[in-house]
Design an enzyme around this catalytic site. Structure first.
Site, short mmCIF file in Angstrom:
data_model
loop_
_atom_site.label_atom_id
_atom_site.label_comp_id
_atom_site.label_asym_id
_atom_site.label_seq_id
_atom_site.Cartn_x
_atom_site.Cartn_y
_atom_site.Cartn_z
N GLU A 75 -9.10 -9.91 -7.87
CA GLU A 75 -8.31 -8.39 -7.68
C GLU A 75 -6.97 -8.76 -8.83
O GLU A 75 -6.51 -7.61 -9.31
CB GLU A 75 -7.58 -8.57 -6.26
N TYR B 104 -12.16 -2.27 -3.86
CA TYR B 104 -12.69 -2.86 -2.85
C TYR B 104 -13.94 -2.93 -2.30
O TYR B 104 -15.11 -2.18 -1.67
CB TYR B 104 -12.05 -1.66 -1.77
N LYS C 122 0.92 -1.25 -0.27
CA LYS C 122 -0.32 -0.12 0.20
C LYS C 122 1.21 1.05 0.07
O LYS C 122 1.91 1.20 0.29
CB LYS C 122 -1.23 -0.09 0.90
N HIS D 89 -1.66 -5.50 1.87
CA HIS D 89 -3.07 -6.46 1.37
C HIS D 89 -2.72 -7.74 1.05
O HIS D 89 -1.67 -7.43 -0.26
CB HIS D 89 -4.13 -5.36 0.21
N ASN E 231 -2.62 0.13 6.76
CA ASN E 231 -1.61 -1.14 7.11
C ASN E 231 -1.03 -1.70 6.70
O ASN E 231 -1.07 -3.61 6.30
CB ASN E 231 -3.34 -2.03 7.91
P1 CMP Z 1 -7.33 -4.99 3.62
O1 CMP Z 1 -6.67 -6.04 3.37
O2 CMP Z 1 -6.27 -4.12 2.19
O3 CMP Z 1 -8.66 -4.58 3.04
C1 CMP Z 1 -9.45 -3.72 3.80
C2 CMP Z 1 -8.87 -3.06 3.88
O4 CMP Z 1 -9.85 -1.67 4.10
C3 CMP Z 1 -8.26 -3.24 5.34
O5 CMP Z 1 -7.18 -3.71 4.84
C4 CMP Z 1 -8.17 -1.94 5.11
O6 CMP Z 1 -7.07 -0.74 5.50
C5 CMP Z 1 -8.76 -1.23 6.04
N1 CMP Z 1 -10.08 -0.89 6.75
C6 CMP Z 1 -9.63 0.27 7.79
N2 CMP Z 1 -10.44 -0.26 9.01
C7 CMP Z 1 -10.39 -1.43 8.89
C8 CMP Z 1 -11.72 -2.20 9.35
N3 CMP Z 1 -11.73 -1.64 11.31
N4 CMP Z 1 -11.77 -3.39 9.46
C9 CMP Z 1 -11.60 -4.18 8.57
N5 CMP Z 1 -10.83 -2.95 7.22
C10 CMP Z 1 -10.51 -1.55 7.28
#
Ligand code: CMP
Length: 135
Positions: free
Chosen positions: A126, A49, A9, A115, A112
């Site tokens: 994806e 997403y 990311k 992904h 975070n």
């Molecule tokens: P990712 O694994 O890319 O999938 C969805 C993304 O939404 C997640 O990582 C986070 O970057 C983002 N996200 C932010 N807040 C939340 C949350 N409370 N629960 C899940 N995903 C979140």
């Protein structure tokens, strides 16, 4: 051979963590089958997403994922989806255990670092978005 998709990311790219993270997958034994740097526009972000559309964190997520370049990687190796999900750790980085990628480099929820596809079906969907020549 099993494959999965990871997306490094914008925070990973901006913090100079591409090599560090790719190295972990290589050392684990995964083969890099494809790798591409790109910037998600709003259309790609909404498509990628779409399973999260309408969730309270969606607009923050869309703003974040379009904020700078990302790196899409197709990894190949045994049980790729599950092994890579275990390597990246919990979505909520403050709950991710040390030794996982999020557990070592992140604290945020939206920001975070990485992904990874959560199923083979997600990988198929994806990877066509990140590598559209496969469509
Ligand atoms: P990712 O694994 O890319 O999938 C969805 C993304 O939404 C997640 O990582 C986070 O970057 C983002 N996200 C932010 N807040 C939340 C949350 N409370 N629960 C899940 N995903 C979140």
């Amino acid at each position: 051979m099993d494959q999965t998709l990871v997306v490094l990311k914008p925070d990973a790219v901006q913090r100079g963590l591409i090599g560090e993270i790719v190295g972990r997958f290589e050392k684990r034994g995964f083969r890099i089958r494809k790798m591409r740097m790109l910037t998600f526009g709003h259309e790609i972000a909404a498509d990628f997403y779409s399973p999260h559309a309408g969730k309270p964190f969606f607009s923050d997520l869309e703003r974040f994922i379009t904020s700078g370049p990302v790196v899409g990687i197709v990894l190949e190796g045994n049980n790729a989806v599950e092994v890579v999900r275990n390597m990246i750790g919990k979505t909520k980085s403050d709950e991710a255990i040390s030794g996982t990628i999020r557990g070592d480099y992140a604290l945020g929820y939206t920001d975070n670092i990485i992904h990874a596809s959560d199923s083979v079906d997600s990988y198929i969907r994806e990877s066509k978005i990140v590598f559209p020549e496969n469509r």
